[in-house]
Design an enzyme around this catalytic site. Structure first.
Site, short mmCIF file in Angstrom:
data_model
loop_
_atom_site.label_atom_id
_atom_site.label_comp_id
_atom_site.label_asym_id
_atom_site.label_seq_id
_atom_site.Cartn_x
_atom_site.Cartn_y
_atom_site.Cartn_z
N ARG A 77 -7.41 12.52 -2.99
CA ARG A 77 -6.24 11.68 -3.31
C ARG A 77 -4.98 12.53 -3.37
O ARG A 77 -3.87 12.05 -3.10
CB ARG A 77 -6.42 10.99 -4.67
N ASP A 86 -1.86 0.65 -0.95
CA ASP A 86 -1.96 1.89 -0.18
C ASP A 86 -2.44 1.61 1.24
O ASP A 86 -1.86 2.09 2.20
CB ASP A 86 -2.88 2.90 -0.89
N ASP A 115 -7.31 -2.97 5.17
CA ASP A 115 -8.30 -2.86 6.23
C ASP A 115 -8.71 -4.28 6.64
O ASP A 115 -8.04 -4.92 7.44
CB ASP A 115 -9.46 -2.02 5.70
N GLY A 159 -5.81 3.88 -6.09
CA GLY A 159 -5.31 4.38 -4.80
C GLY A 159 -3.80 4.33 -4.64
O GLY A 159 -3.21 5.18 -3.98
N ASP A 180 -9.06 8.07 -1.19
CA ASP A 180 -10.13 9.00 -1.55
C ASP A 180 -11.38 8.81 -0.71
O ASP A 180 -11.55 7.80 -0.02
CB ASP A 180 -10.54 8.77 -3.02
P1 IMP Z 1 -10.00 -4.35 2.51
O1 IMP Z 1 -10.38 -5.43 1.54
O2 IMP Z 1 -11.02 -4.16 3.60
O3 IMP Z 1 -8.61 -4.50 3.09
O4 IMP Z 1 -10.13 -3.00 1.73
C1 IMP Z 1 -9.09 -2.38 1.15
C2 IMP Z 1 -9.57 -1.29 0.23
O5 IMP Z 1 -10.61 -0.47 0.84
C3 IMP Z 1 -8.43 -0.36 -0.05
O6 IMP Z 1 -7.70 -0.80 -1.16
C4 IMP Z 1 -9.12 0.98 -0.23
O7 IMP Z 1 -9.53 1.08 -1.57
C5 IMP Z 1 -10.34 0.90 0.65
N1 IMP Z 1 -10.10 1.54 1.97
C6 IMP Z 1 -9.96 0.90 3.17
N2 IMP Z 1 -9.79 1.80 4.16
C7 IMP Z 1 -9.79 3.03 3.59
C8 IMP Z 1 -9.65 4.37 4.12
O8 IMP Z 1 -9.47 4.62 5.33
N3 IMP Z 1 -9.71 5.39 3.21
C9 IMP Z 1 -9.90 5.17 1.89
N4 IMP Z 1 -10.03 3.94 1.35
C10 IMP Z 1 -9.98 2.87 2.20
MG MG Z 2 -6.21 -0.20 -2.72
#
Ligand code: IMP
Ligand code: MG
Length: 195
Positions: A175, A110, A113, A54, A169
């Site tokens: 992407r 990138d 969340d 990403g 993606d």
């Molecule tokens: P976290 O561990 O919940 O912070 O997840 C982060 C990962 O989830 C990122 O590195 C992305 O690969 C994926 N991700 C989270 N939100 C999105 C989104 O809105 N679009 C695409 N990928 C996302």
């Molecule tokens: Mg990522």
């Protein structure tokens, strides 16, 4: 460089219900981030670390916006099981090639969340005793954050919605869109176009 207009992306653009951030806004912000990093890391030869895939688009743009000596390296991860993934625990399928000991490391992401994946990875990298370890994220989605992570550099704050483009993606598509947008509900509901 100016990218093709939204309509030029044909069926990919048709799947996007709303553009949240334009390609131009992203370019402008990346230039600002690069300026700040160049200032803060002058004479530090920072190592920018990213997780495939990403981050490659943001990393490529950010590197060129940095005007001081800089190095970069990548790791790749995959999740063990859905349970462990929910805790942010991931398996390194490709490790970094450059040792981190004594280096000024800037973790480039990138999107953040929940923060679980990033928090786990930062712990792994911190154990390698870098001189410093900071985070630069392009898109911050703070609403679902489960672990507080200090973000030294942040491009944009986004609402809690699934976004695509600029490296992000949905089942490996979108992407390449130079802007960031929301997919239409029917596209999200349809799921993987390849299956
Ligand atoms: P976290 O561990 O919940 O912070 O997840 C982060 C990962 O989830 C990122 O590195 C992305 O690969 C994926 N991700 C989270 N939100 C999105 C989104 O809105 N679009 C695409 N990928 C996302
Ligand atoms: Mg990522």
């Amino acid at each position: 460089m100016s990218w093709p207009p939204v309509e030029a992306y044909g069926e990919l653009a048709d799947d996007v219900g709303r553009v949240l951030i334009t390609a131009e806004q992203i370019q402008d912000r990346v230039l600002e981030l690069g300026r700040a990093i160049s200032h803060d890391y002058a004479d530090k030869n920072p190592l920018l670390v990213g997780v495939l895939k990403g981050v490659v688009i943001f990393m490529a743009d950010l590197l060129r916006a940095i005007t001081v000596p800089v190095e970069t390296d990548f790791l790749a991860i995959s999740s063990y099981t859905p349970d462990l993934r929910d805790q942010g625990v991931v398996r390194l399928v490709k490790d970094l090639e450059i040792p981190l000991t004594g280096r000024h490391v800037l973790f480039v992401e990138d999107v953040i969340d929940t923060g679980l994946t990033l928090s786990y990875l930062l712990g792994t990298l911190r154990a390698r005793q870098p001189a410093s370890l900071e985070v630069c994220v392009l898109f911050d989605k703070p609403d679902r954050r489960l672990i507080e992570i200090p973000l030294k550099y942040r491009g944009f704050q986004l609402p809690d919605s699934y976004v695509v483009g600029c490296g992000l993606d949905f089942h490996e598509r979108y992407r390449n869109l130079p802007f960031v947008g929301l997919l239409k509900p029917e596209v999200l509901d349809a799921g993987d176009p390849a299956s």
